[in-house]
Design a protein around this motif. Structure first.
Motif, mmCIF file in Angstrom:
data_model
loop_
_atom_site.group_PDB
_atom_site.id
_atom_site.type_symbol
_atom_site.label_atom_id
_atom_site.label_comp_id
_atom_site.label_asym_id
_atom_site.label_seq_id
_atom_site.Cartn_x
_atom_site.Cartn_y
_atom_site.Cartn_z
ATOM 1 N N PRO A 257 0.844 -1.204 0.000
ATOM 2 C CA PRO A 257 0.000 0.000 0.000
ATOM 3 C C PRO A 257 0.876 1.250 0.000
ATOM 4 O O PRO A 257 1.900 1.289 0.670
ATOM 5 C CB PRO A 257 -0.777 -0.114 1.313
ATOM 6 C CG PRO A 257 -0.725 -1.550 1.682
ATOM 7 C CD PRO A 257 0.576 -2.070 1.170
ATOM 8 N N CYS A 258 0.472 2.239 -0.742
ATOM 9 C CA CYS A 258 1.256 3.473 -0.844
ATOM 10 C C CYS A 258 1.207 4.230 0.478
ATOM 11 O O CYS A 258 0.131 4.535 0.999
ATOM 12 C CB CYS A 258 0.697 4.334 -1.965
ATOM 13 S SG CYS A 258 1.547 5.907 -2.104
ATOM 14 N N ARG A 259 2.395 4.563 1.025
ATOM 15 C CA ARG A 259 2.427 5.176 2.351
ATOM 16 C C ARG A 259 1.795 6.570 2.367
ATOM 17 O O ARG A 259 1.334 7.049 3.389
ATOM 18 C CB ARG A 259 3.836 5.223 2.904
ATOM 19 C CG ARG A 259 4.788 6.145 2.222
ATOM 20 C CD ARG A 259 6.140 6.179 2.942
ATOM 21 N NE ARG A 259 6.666 4.851 3.138
ATOM 22 C CZ ARG A 259 7.031 4.360 4.328
ATOM 23 N NH1 ARG A 259 6.931 5.110 5.403
ATOM 24 N NH2 ARG A 259 7.504 3.136 4.432
ATOM 25 N N PRO A 275 -4.285 13.216 -2.173
ATOM 26 C CA PRO A 275 -3.535 12.523 -1.128
ATOM 27 C C PRO A 275 -2.082 12.215 -1.459
ATOM 28 O O PRO A 275 -1.445 11.487 -0.711
ATOM 29 C CB PRO A 275 -4.325 11.224 -0.981
ATOM 30 C CG PRO A 275 -4.861 10.962 -2.335
ATOM 31 C CD PRO A 275 -5.069 12.293 -2.990
ATOM 32 N N CYS A 276 -1.550 12.709 -2.556
ATOM 33 C CA CYS A 276 -0.152 12.378 -2.813
ATOM 34 C C CYS A 276 0.485 13.383 -3.736
ATOM 35 O O CYS A 276 -0.187 14.201 -4.354
ATOM 36 C CB CYS A 276 -0.009 10.971 -3.373
ATOM 37 S SG CYS A 276 -0.166 10.904 -5.155
ATOM 38 N N SER A 277 1.804 13.299 -3.850
ATOM 39 C CA SER A 277 2.551 14.290 -4.618
ATOM 40 C C SER A 277 2.797 13.871 -6.063
ATOM 41 O O SER A 277 3.515 14.555 -6.774
ATOM 42 C CB SER A 277 3.890 14.553 -3.923
ATOM 43 O OG SER A 277 4.515 13.338 -3.613
ATOM 44 N N VAL A 320 -5.281 6.225 -11.317
ATOM 45 C CA VAL A 320 -3.898 6.587 -11.656
ATOM 46 C C VAL A 320 -2.878 5.784 -10.844
ATOM 47 O O VAL A 320 -1.758 5.563 -11.293
ATOM 48 C CB VAL A 320 -3.610 8.098 -11.486
ATOM 49 C CG1 VAL A 320 -4.373 8.914 -12.493
ATOM 50 C CG2 VAL A 320 -3.884 8.558 -10.078
ATOM 51 N N CYS A 321 -3.265 5.331 -9.675
ATOM 52 C CA CYS A 321 -2.339 4.520 -8.860
ATOM 53 C C CYS A 321 -1.928 3.245 -9.596
ATOM 54 O O CYS A 321 -0.857 2.698 -9.349
ATOM 55 C CB CYS A 321 -2.979 4.141 -7.526
ATOM 56 S SG CYS A 321 -3.376 5.547 -6.485
ATOM 57 N N SER A 322 -2.794 2.773 -10.469
ATOM 58 C CA SER A 322 -2.512 1.530 -11.180
ATOM 59 C C SER A 322 -1.232 1.641 -12.012
ATOM 60 O O SER A 322 -0.441 0.705 -12.085
ATOM 61 C CB SER A 322 -3.717 1.192 -12.063
ATOM 62 O OG SER A 322 -3.401 0.162 -12.938
ATOM 63 N N ASP A 323 -1.027 2.779 -12.640
ATOM 64 C CA ASP A 323 0.158 2.972 -13.486
ATOM 65 C C ASP A 323 1.309 3.647 -12.761
ATOM 66 O O ASP A 323 2.349 3.912 -13.346
ATOM 67 C CB ASP A 323 -0.206 3.827 -14.713
ATOM 68 C CG ASP A 323 -1.145 3.090 -15.634
ATOM 69 O OD1 ASP A 323 -1.024 1.851 -15.720
ATOM 70 O OD2 ASP A 323 -2.006 3.740 -16.243
ATOM 71 N N CYS A 324 1.125 3.942 -11.480
ATOM 72 C CA CYS A 324 2.150 4.674 -10.739
ATOM 73 C C CYS A 324 3.284 3.725 -10.321
ATOM 74 O O CYS A 324 3.023 2.639 -9.807
ATOM 75 C CB CYS A 324 1.524 5.315 -9.499
ATOM 76 S SG CYS A 324 2.713 6.167 -8.454
ATOM 77 N N ILE A 325 4.532 4.147 -10.562
ATOM 78 C CA ILE A 325 5.665 3.338 -10.101
ATOM 79 C C ILE A 325 6.423 4.042 -8.979
ATOM 80 O O ILE A 325 7.485 3.623 -8.568
ATOM 81 C CB ILE A 325 6.637 2.988 -11.244
ATOM 82 C CG1 ILE A 325 7.137 4.265 -11.918
ATOM 83 C CG2 ILE A 325 6.007 2.037 -12.238
ATOM 84 C CD1 ILE A 325 8.240 4.016 -12.930
HETATM 85 S S1 SF4 Z 1 -0.541 7.961 -7.512
HETATM 86 FE FE1 SF4 Z 1 1.235 6.758 -6.761
HETATM 87 S S2 SF4 Z 1 2.124 7.939 -5.089
HETATM 88 FE FE2 SF4 Z 1 0.020 8.712 -5.458
HETATM 89 S S3 SF4 Z 1 -1.309 7.588 -4.030
HETATM 90 FE FE3 SF4 Z 1 -1.317 6.486 -5.998
HETATM 91 S S4 SF4 Z 1 0.337 4.958 -5.764
HETATM 92 FE FE4 SF4 Z 1 0.665 6.507 -4.176
#
Ligand code: SF4
Length: 353
Positions: A257-259, A275-277, A320-325
């Motif tokens: 899980p993404c912190r 929720p994220c950068s 978008v989290c699906s393609d996030c590395i």
């Molecule tokens: S886009 Fe990436 S960094 Fe942002 S919450 Fe999803 S997995 Fe985490």
């Protein structure tokens, strides 16, 4: 082996959700704990407020040119509402930065001063120190800013300009020295000065020289990996070493899980709450601060759904989290040890002792 219930009962674990850290040590420990235990805290530990998404530089590793959002400045009612709520709810750290150079907005220094008057324990800013005025530098000290993170790459004027797109090397050094002078003049230790350095093909070979050059002027260095920004940072495709220890190497199957979903919320300059950068256009918006509070967004259905998808590793393909590395982001990737089999066995052994 000991289980968590040997140390805490269910009420104590639930009670942690309303814990408000008072010291930096508590903040660091609690940030880690809230992620490890996947606590539903009442508010995020850290809130970013974006003074502007406008920037004066064109860094080679940055995806700012790809941003689709309208470029502008945060409105006062959004900025002050966010600060008031952070103060009221007990948010520990407020960081005036997201995507843009904060001091292109001449009101940023007033927002910082207001946040300190509201007794927010840690107020910080990230800046390239190129557009700031001398009067604003002095106010950083006198208004009580806790820390400043200076974005800076390049060993000399030419390299700096090649990486960051403006010929501001000398100006940044002048401003940095003036900040140190102001601290001495007012007898203050604040703000704590960190130099933030993004690893790229251009900068990789000079990190140690870079540190030696600036170590007497700053309190700390933050060597950051280069992020992919959901496929938008094209420079990574051409790098042989993608400059991190594992950041791109985990498979989807053992994805964690993404912190960021347990630690931070960002107030974009247009009021959207994300929720994220990594979603620079607010793709993961969970609402707008004009319609809700930071606490409502943090505890709301959209955040709960996102966290659930990450916990079960069932992230929909259209998210978008699906393609996030960049999800394996810790902020300290460079110094992180790989957790091999022997390390895991040692941890289990420690728990048994
Ligand atoms: S886009 Fe990436 S960094 Fe942002 S919450 Fe999803 S997995 Fe985490």
């Amino acid at each position: 082996m000991k289980a968590l219930s040997d140390f805490m009962d269910a009420d104590e674990i639930r009670g942690l959700s309303s814990f408000v850290p008072n010291t930096r040590e508590e903040y660091i420990k609690f940030s880690q704990l809230s992620y490890n235990l996947k606590l539903n805290t009442e508010v995020p530990m850290t809130v970013h407020i974006e003074p502007t998404n406008k920037c004066n530089q064109t860094c080679v590793m940055c995806v700012h040119p790809d941003m689709q959002r309208t470029v502008g400045f945060v409105e006062d009612d959004i900025a002050y509402k966010a600060i008031d709520e952070c103060a009221e709810f007990g948010v520990y750290a407020v960081h005036f930065f997201f995507f843009g150079e904060p001091f292109m907005n001449r009101k940023t220094i007033d927002y910082i001063a207001y946040a300190k008057r509201k007794n927010i324990p840690v107020v910080s800013v990230t800046t390239n120190l190129t557009t700031i005025k001398r009067s604003e530098i002095e106010r950083m000290v006198t208004d009580g800013l806790n820390s400043v993170h200076i974005s800076f790459e390049g060993l000399n004027r030419e390299k700096y300009a090649a990486i960051r797109g403006t010929d501001s090397f000398d100006k940044v050094i002048r401003n940095l020295d003036y900040l140190r002078e102001c601290k001495a003049k007012h007898g203050r230790d604040n703000p704590w000065i960190s130099m933030t350095y993004v690893r790229t093909s251009e900068t990789d070979e000079e990190i140690e020289t870079f540190k030696n050059l600036w170590k007497d002027r700053v309190n700390n260095f933050h060597i950051s990996p280069q992020f992919d920004y959901i496929g938008r940072a094209k420079i990574r495709e051409t790098q042989g070493d993608v400059n991190s220890e594992g950041i791109m190497k985990r498979s989807d199957a053992d994805r964690l899980p993404c912190r960021q979903l347990w630690q931070r919320l960002v107030v974009l300059s247009n009021g959207e709450l994300v929720p994220c950068s990594q979603n620079i256009d607010g793709e993961l918006s969970v609402g707008n601060i004009r319609d809700m509070t930071i606490a409502e967004a943090w505890q709301g259905d959209k955040m709960a759904q996102l966290r659930g998808e990450h916990l079960t590793n069932r992230i929909p393909k259209d998210c978008v989290c699906s393609d996030c590395i960049d999800w394996d982001w810790s902020g300290k990737v460079d110094s992180r040890k790989k957790l091999g089999r022997s390390s895991i066995e040692n941890i289990l052994k420690d728990a048994d002792d």
